[in-house]
Design a protein around this motif. Sequence first.
Motif, PDB file in Angstrom:
ATOM      1  N   SER A 160      77.106  15.193  32.794  1.00  0.00           N
ATOM      2  CA  SER A 160      77.926  16.404  32.950  1.00  0.00           C
ATOM      3  C   SER A 160      78.231  17.025  31.599  1.00  0.00           C
ATOM      4  O   SER A 160      78.084  18.229  31.398  1.00  0.00           O
ATOM      5  CB  SER A 160      79.260  16.073  33.631  1.00  0.00           C
ATOM      6  N   VAL A 180      76.075  20.300  31.948  1.00  0.00           N
ATOM      7  CA  VAL A 180      76.677  21.343  32.789  1.00  0.00           C
ATOM      8  C   VAL A 180      77.021  22.611  32.012  1.00  0.00           C
ATOM      9  O   VAL A 180      76.674  23.712  32.466  1.00  0.00           O
ATOM     10  CB  VAL A 180      77.879  20.774  33.590  1.00  0.00           C
ATOM     11  N   PRO A 181      77.641  22.519  30.831  1.00  0.00           N
ATOM     12  CA  PRO A 181      77.927  23.774  30.112  1.00  0.00           C
ATOM     13  C   PRO A 181      76.654  24.559  29.784  1.00  0.00           C
ATOM     14  O   PRO A 181      76.615  25.785  29.933  1.00  0.00           O
ATOM     15  CB  PRO A 181      78.629  23.298  28.833  1.00  0.00           C
ATOM     16  N   ASP A 205      75.284  26.134  33.021  1.00  0.00           N
ATOM     17  CA  ASP A 205      76.125  27.248  33.469  1.00  0.00           C
ATOM     18  C   ASP A 205      75.901  28.499  32.623  1.00  0.00           C
ATOM     19  O   ASP A 205      76.039  29.623  33.107  1.00  0.00           O
ATOM     20  CB  ASP A 205      77.615  26.852  33.388  1.00  0.00           C
ATOM     21  N   ALA A 206      75.543  28.278  31.343  1.00  0.00           N
ATOM     22  CA  ALA A 206      75.464  29.415  30.424  1.00  0.00           C
ATOM     23  C   ALA A 206      74.073  30.027  30.360  1.00  0.00           C
ATOM     24  O   ALA A 206      73.886  31.059  29.725  1.00  0.00           O
ATOM     25  CB  ALA A 206      75.892  28.959  29.020  1.00  0.00           C
ATOM     26  N   ASP A 210      70.669  30.883  32.681  1.00  0.00           N
ATOM     27  CA  ASP A 210      69.955  30.884  33.961  1.00  0.00           C
ATOM     28  C   ASP A 210      68.523  30.395  33.830  1.00  0.00           C
ATOM     29  O   ASP A 210      67.999  29.739  34.731  1.00  0.00           O
ATOM     30  CB  ASP A 210      69.941  32.300  34.554  1.00  0.00           C
ATOM     31  N   ALA A 269      68.590  26.727  33.637  1.00  0.00           N
ATOM     32  CA  ALA A 269      68.899  26.183  34.967  1.00  0.00           C
ATOM     33  C   ALA A 269      67.660  26.182  35.854  1.00  0.00           C
ATOM     34  O   ALA A 269      67.398  25.215  36.570  1.00  0.00           O
ATOM     35  CB  ALA A 269      70.033  26.995  35.608  1.00  0.00           C
ATOM     36  N   GLY A 284      74.619  21.585  38.999  1.00  0.00           N
ATOM     37  CA  GLY A 284      74.473  23.033  39.131  1.00  0.00           C
ATOM     38  C   GLY A 284      73.019  23.448  39.246  1.00  0.00           C
ATOM     39  O   GLY A 284      72.664  24.583  38.926  1.00  0.00           O
TER      40      GLY A 284
END
Lengths: 225, 225
Positions: free
Chosen positions: B154, B158-159, B162-163, B165, B168, B222
């Motif tokens: 995490s 995760v940061p 999230d920041a 795309d 991700a 995420g």
Amino acid sequence: MSEPTPESRAGAASTSSTPSSPATVSAVVGVVAYSRTVACTRYAKDADKAPTMAARVSLMRMSAAAVAGYDRVAEAAAAQGVDAAVQTQRFVGSLGDFDERLRPADWPERMVKTYLAFGLLIDFCMALADGLPEPLRGSLLDELADEHLGALASRELVPAIDADDQLAARLGLWGRRVVGEEMGLLVRMLGQHPELASGAASAEVLHQVLSQGAVNRMQGLGLRG
Amino acid sequence: MSEPTPESRAGAASTSSTPSSPATVSAVVGVVAYSRTVACTRYAKDADKAPTMAARVSLMRMSAAAVAGYDRVAEAAAAQGVDAAVQTQRFVGSLGDFDERLRPADWPERMVKTYLAFGLLIDFCMALADGLPEPLRGSLLDELADEHLGALASRELVPAIDADDQLAARLGLWGRRVVGEEMGLLVRMLGQHPELASGAASAEVLHQVLSQGAVNRMQGLGLRG
């Protein structure tokens, strides 16, 4: 490689009366702590390739002991106002592509590589630590001396080398390559971080320590240096 | 991947009243102990590639904890007359060339790989251990539950996810590959060692546990499963 001389023994450096500069203390802490992090990874990787559960478990325990050693080095350094993590960071990657250049073909080559490369790194670290003021000197030397590597290497290698001349010849050649690469790396590290060598732990003494350590370790395994 | 169902939770298996055969107990001890040895190596290798000292030290500690975990598993098994080293040996190599087939391109891919592959291995081991008789069941579950992997993943991922795309999307694709390979390996392990699955920890339940674990873990980061 040079003949043994009294000056080539790391212990000789402790007679130095030159105080280490703060830059030297910090850099030596960094190298010693870095050596513990590298030991954790090296032993754990070797554990994964071990042919027996006994060797696998021994190497896992050595890996875990290196982690505990890192923590003890960091604690001893913190007591002297030195942040081991910050100092370690400077040396991350300084062993470079050693692993890529020296891929062992089998388990005996892997053990020779780890024993010689780590043995020399430990000799190097001990010679550096020996020049530091107490109590840091004693703490770091104790940590470095607590190595089960020699016993493991003997157990895994000496009977096989004694019984097989061809293996002994192959491992002798391989060992010389490992020693050459590792000494090159450590000499380069000294060049890039000249603050490491100071007082009695001069670059010249370090060279002698490494040369003598290489001879002793090769001979200890029954290999011709 | 399947929808969450109450039966897909590993905990459901503990209601089983079918006693485990000695062969199942031994095999499950082997897989759980083996998972600790693999964790030692995996975390230590990741530590070596960590971009920060904080992550490096966290992973080193996780590696050392896995070694201590191996010893505790071996102790709990010995109390039931099972030699963990012998049982582990049978599974050495059963994760095969997973590492060769899935080479992470960077640190986020490395963390996703470790988190998903080890997460699924832990889910698998927990579901198997859950079918064992007490007190072994409790000892193994405690050991497996003591994982800092989720917190580390995490923190590291995760940061960034999230920041970004694009990251991700790339990690989502990569994660699906990792999950596919790992599930294939674990299913193959079940096929080769059918004694692992017994009673409530049937092959079908194990499939469900793995599928659900994969969905949960991808979503937790995420990422789109």
